[in-house]
Write a protein that holds these residues in place. Structure first.
Motif, mmCIF file in Angstrom:
data_model
loop_
_atom_site.group_PDB
_atom_site.id
_atom_site.type_symbol
_atom_site.label_atom_id
_atom_site.label_comp_id
_atom_site.label_asym_id
_atom_site.label_seq_id
_atom_site.Cartn_x
_atom_site.Cartn_y
_atom_site.Cartn_z
ATOM 1 N N PHE A 106 0.800 -1.218 0.000
ATOM 2 C CA PHE A 106 0.000 0.000 0.000
ATOM 3 C C PHE A 106 0.837 1.274 0.000
ATOM 4 C CE2 PHE A 106 -2.558 3.263 2.067
ATOM 5 C CZ PHE A 106 -3.719 3.199 1.332
ATOM 6 N N LEU A 109 1.426 2.893 -3.191
ATOM 7 C CA LEU A 109 0.269 3.614 -3.727
ATOM 8 C C LEU A 109 0.241 5.050 -3.220
ATOM 9 C CD1 LEU A 109 -2.310 3.301 -5.412
ATOM 10 C CD2 LEU A 109 -3.488 2.560 -3.363
ATOM 11 N N PHE A 243 -4.699 -9.965 -4.959
ATOM 12 C CA PHE A 243 -4.295 -9.648 -3.593
ATOM 13 C C PHE A 243 -4.169 -10.918 -2.762
ATOM 14 C CE2 PHE A 243 -6.565 -5.409 -4.352
ATOM 15 C CZ PHE A 243 -5.387 -4.798 -4.744
ATOM 16 N N THR A 244 -5.161 -11.812 -2.889
ATOM 17 C CA THR A 244 -5.143 -13.027 -2.073
ATOM 18 C C THR A 244 -3.888 -13.846 -2.350
ATOM 19 O OG1 THR A 244 -7.527 -13.035 -2.387
ATOM 20 C CG2 THR A 244 -6.576 -14.960 -1.328
ATOM 21 N N ILE A 247 -0.678 -12.064 -1.095
ATOM 22 C CA ILE A 247 -0.460 -12.153 0.352
ATOM 23 C C ILE A 247 0.124 -13.515 0.707
ATOM 24 C CG2 ILE A 247 -1.607 -12.187 2.604
ATOM 25 C CD1 ILE A 247 -1.454 -9.457 1.390
ATOM 26 N N LEU A 262 -0.660 -9.533 5.722
ATOM 27 C CA LEU A 262 -1.851 -8.737 5.446
ATOM 28 C C LEU A 262 -1.614 -7.251 5.659
ATOM 29 C CD1 LEU A 262 -4.905 -10.735 6.801
ATOM 30 C CD2 LEU A 262 -4.651 -9.715 4.545
ATOM 31 N N MET A 265 -1.491 -4.511 3.011
ATOM 32 C CA MET A 265 -2.703 -3.991 2.378
ATOM 33 C C MET A 265 -3.139 -2.656 2.975
ATOM 34 S SD MET A 265 -3.310 -6.168 0.064
ATOM 35 C CE MET A 265 -4.978 -5.773 -0.461
ATOM 36 N N GLY A 266 -2.426 -2.184 3.986
ATOM 37 C CA GLY A 266 -2.753 -0.881 4.581
ATOM 38 C C GLY A 266 -1.496 -0.058 4.743
ATOM 39 N N PRO A 267 -1.622 1.202 5.172
ATOM 40 C CA PRO A 267 -0.441 2.060 5.320
ATOM 41 C C PRO A 267 0.532 1.493 6.354
ATOM 42 C CG PRO A 267 -2.400 3.127 6.226
ATOM 43 C CD PRO A 267 -2.860 1.887 5.541
ATOM 44 N N GLY A 268 1.801 1.588 6.040
ATOM 45 C CA GLY A 268 2.802 0.980 6.914
ATOM 46 C C GLY A 268 3.823 1.970 7.406
ATOM 47 N N PHE A 326 1.159 -0.089 -9.852
ATOM 48 C CA PHE A 326 0.571 -0.773 -8.702
ATOM 49 C C PHE A 326 0.380 -2.259 -9.019
ATOM 50 C CE2 PHE A 326 -3.177 -1.717 -5.936
ATOM 51 C CZ PHE A 326 -2.543 -1.495 -4.721
#
Lengths: 571, 110
Positions: A106, A109, A243-244, A247, A262, A265-268, A326
């Protein structure tokens, strides 16, 4: 290149466009020369041959200063849009962002977003007015009603700072990339880039530079489209499938649990500090609207309508390109992360992390091999090199216009020059800038130059953008306000970056902790610059200031209607 | 153009209509873009768990459609701007130019 071991180009290439990533202090000097990669070299030679032919053609068309700086205003909106997209889609964007997606999902992105959202702003507020007011570059616009000498000097200097930092970063990146992809010696690589760029600019001017950009943009977009298409095909064109599977592979390859995997998939990590997140967003967003080599492109079209069309086309291609990167990043997780052919096992044993042959910036290059074999990888490598060439040519041209058009013709000679003498100076300036870029490219080989692109975007956002916007929109701006505000933005951005960890600790090694805890200067320096522009303008009671405020009305009429615009299309 | 010509152009109703339409369009779209993007960056800064939570029960998180959505929104806003500019503002600009060019060219001034 197949089977040969590519080593460690650092993540600094990501840093070339994404400077906060570089706080880990990667070293660009780590790349080792590789076995000669013939498919890539042959494709690159074809590209170079073709662009030199174009340069020869362009040289015949380029006679006046108008031709040299703006291709005589004869580029169409669509062509210019492609060229702007080409200027913007640097090798750092392509390799860096896809690598960032490959390693942290992510977060990659987030960079794409920052680079993207500047464009609508450029379209809504800047493009058309800029075209109506200016002739060659942004200095023309800010000195439209303000006093020529100080304002133009300032705009030229901050443009040169932006160009210099961007140029050095691109040169060092080019040298490393070529060493890695083509197996050429670093110094030779830098000299080759310098010579080609000189040829494009010196002989072909803006016309050749534009066509080099267009060709490269088309090559890059088609290559990336093919890669993204193949990736999506492998997951039945379903993002959710992609995505699945990604991961799953990610957790296996990084030896982490599904829970940790997982997280991508979000901000890190990239934005642990909210201040840095915002600051980064602002620098990327408004820096775009202050980059001299991008703004210069708006003068290559004949009127405001075409300028508008250019941005719409550019935004379309750039957005499409970021969507592709992406997908390419996730594709790299699927095809590269668990493929022993691309893993640097020796290095993994040392660091205990997933390491790609040649460094993690190679994710997109490895993916191209996995998807299309050696020949396609050669194509993508050649495109990456072509990309750097095109970008440095555009940068050089905008630096040249600051030297010959602003500093020489309008400040030093006060406009009392002939087109011939200005052209002569611009040719010397091209040679000078090329030598400067080559020498510094070689000197900086082993330095981490990632912060330089950060500087470039920050200076553009903090020094150029406030002065440009206020001069167009605010009646009250005076020369005093613009000069002080611009200097504050310039010094503030450079100062805060020097005091930040990336430079103070990682590059200069002065002390263990940095005086400035934040990485991005834009959140502080940009408002400060606006504030100074405002304050020193409203307190300016001089007769000159009064005249400048009055002159706004005429400027306003012109910026709205284009009436009285110099005939850029009179050829 | 001298000052009185500029003033007459500024007072021209067509010119004023054009300026106010352009202004409204540009600033509305700018505001939308800024609001959405800064809002998103604030979410990234202050509410990471939300962005990392599942979007529709599957593996896709809220962050992905929102993030990609901003790229798509940039497209759309540019499209909206260019549609309105081409269909409404350009004709208006042309009419305005016809009226004010007469003013601008008086006394051979330009």
């Amino acid at each position: 290149m197949k089977g040969s071991s590519l080593r460690a180009i650092s993540i600094a290439l990501v840093g070339l466009c994404c400077y906060t990533v570089a706080v880990a202090g990667p070293d660009l000097g780590a790349a080792e020369q590789q076995a000669t990669n013939w498919p890539a070299i042959i494709m690159f030679m074809i590209f170079v041959g073709f662009t030199l032919l174009i340069t020869k053609w362009a040289a015949g068309q380029t006679q006046s200063t108008e031709d040299f700086y703006t291709a005589g205003g004869g580029i169409s909106g669509f062509q210019n849009g492609l060229a702007i997209a080409g200027d913007y889609m640097s090798a750092a964007s392509f390799l860096g962002i896809s690598a960032l997606v490959f390693s942290s999902g992510f977060d990659g992105l987030l960079y794409s977003l920052g680079f993207m959202v500047g464009w609508p702003i450029v379209l809504f507020l800047i493009a058309e007015r800029l075209r109506n007011l200016g002739k060659f570059n942004l200095s023309d616009v800010v000195s439209f009603r303000l006093e020529e000498k100080p304002v133009r000097t300032l705009a030229a200097c901050s443009s040169l700072v932006v160009v210099a930092f961007y140029l050095i970063a691109q040169m060092v990146g080019a040298g490393q990339l070529i060493k890695l992809l083509f197996g050429l010696n670093y110094n030779i690589a830098v000299v080759v880039v310098g010579l080609l760029m000189t040829a494009y600019v010196l002989f072909g001017g803006m016309l050749a530079t534009t066509w080099v950009q267009i060709i490269k943009a088309v090559m890059l977009l088609s290559g990336a489209t093919f890669m993204a298409f193949m990736v999506m095909k492998s997951v039945d064109f379903s993002f959710s499938n992609m995505f699945t599977q990604a991961i799953g592979v990610y957790s296996e390859a990084h030896k982490t649990g599904m829970g940790d995997a997982l997280k991508i998939m979000g901000p890190g990590k990239l934005t642990e500090n909210p201040i840095d997140a915002l600051s980064l967003g602002l620098a990327l967003m408004f820096g775009t609207a202050g980059l001299p080599h991008i703004l210069m492109r708006f003068f290559t079209v004949k009127d405001a309508k075409e300028a508008r069309k250019s941005v719409v086309v550019a935004t379309g291609f750039i957005g499409y390109f970021y969507l592709l990167t992406f997908i390419i990043g996730f594709g790299a997780i699927l095809f590269v992360a668990n493929n022993p052919q691309f893993l640097d096992l020796a290095k993994m044993a040392v660091t205990g992390k997933l390491e790609l042959v040649g460094g993690n910036n190679m994710a997109a290059i490895h993916l191209s091999e996995a998807l299309g074999g050696d020949l396609f990888m050669g194509f993508i490598s050649a495109v990456a090199f072509a990309t750097i060439l095109a970008v440095v040519a555009g940068l050089t041209l905008s630096g040249v216009s600051a030297i010959s058009h602003d500093l020489y013709a309008n400040v030093f000679k006060k406009g009392q020059t002939t087109p011939e003498s200005e052209m002569k100076v611009s040719r010397y300036a091209t040679l000078g800038l090329a030598v400067f870029a080559m020498i510094l490219g070689i000197l900086f080989e082993k330095q981490n130059v990632a912060f330089m692109v950060g500087l470039a975007f920050s200076v553009a956002a903090c020094a150029n953008f406030p002065v440009l916007v206020l001069s167009m929109f605010w009646k009250g701006l005076t020369t005093r306000g613009a000069v002080i505000g611009g200097i504050v933005g310039l010094v503030g951005a450079v100062g805060l970056i020097v005091l930040s960890k990336a430079v103070w600790v990682d590059t200069l090694g002065i002390s263990e902790t940095a005086p400035n805890p934040f990485n991005g200067p834009a959140l502080f320096a940009m408002p400060l610059s606006f504030l100074c522009c405002w304050f020193f303008s409203i307190t300016d009671k001089s007769a000159r200031a009064e005249k400048e405020r009055k002159a706004f009305d005429a400027q306003f009429v012109r910026s709205q209607t284009g009436i009285g615009i110099s005939g850029a299309s009179d050829h | 153009m001298d000052d009185s010509q500029v003033q007459r152009i500024l007072n021209n109703p067509k010119f004023q209509e054009m300026v106010s339409k352009k202004r409204r369009l540009s600033w509305t779209l700018t505001a939308i873009m800024l609001f959405v993007y800064v809002g998103f960056m604030l979410l990234v800064g202050y509410n990471k768990p939300f962005l990392a939570s599942s979007f529709s029960g599957g593996i896709t998180t809220w962050g992905i459609p929102l993030g990609l959505g901003i790229i798509v929104l940039s497209f759309i806003l540019c499209g909206v701007y260019s549609y309105i500019a081409n269909n409404t503002l350009d004709p208006l600009n042309k009419e305005t130019l016809k009226e004010i060019e007469a003013i601008a060219h008086e006394k051979g001034a330009n």
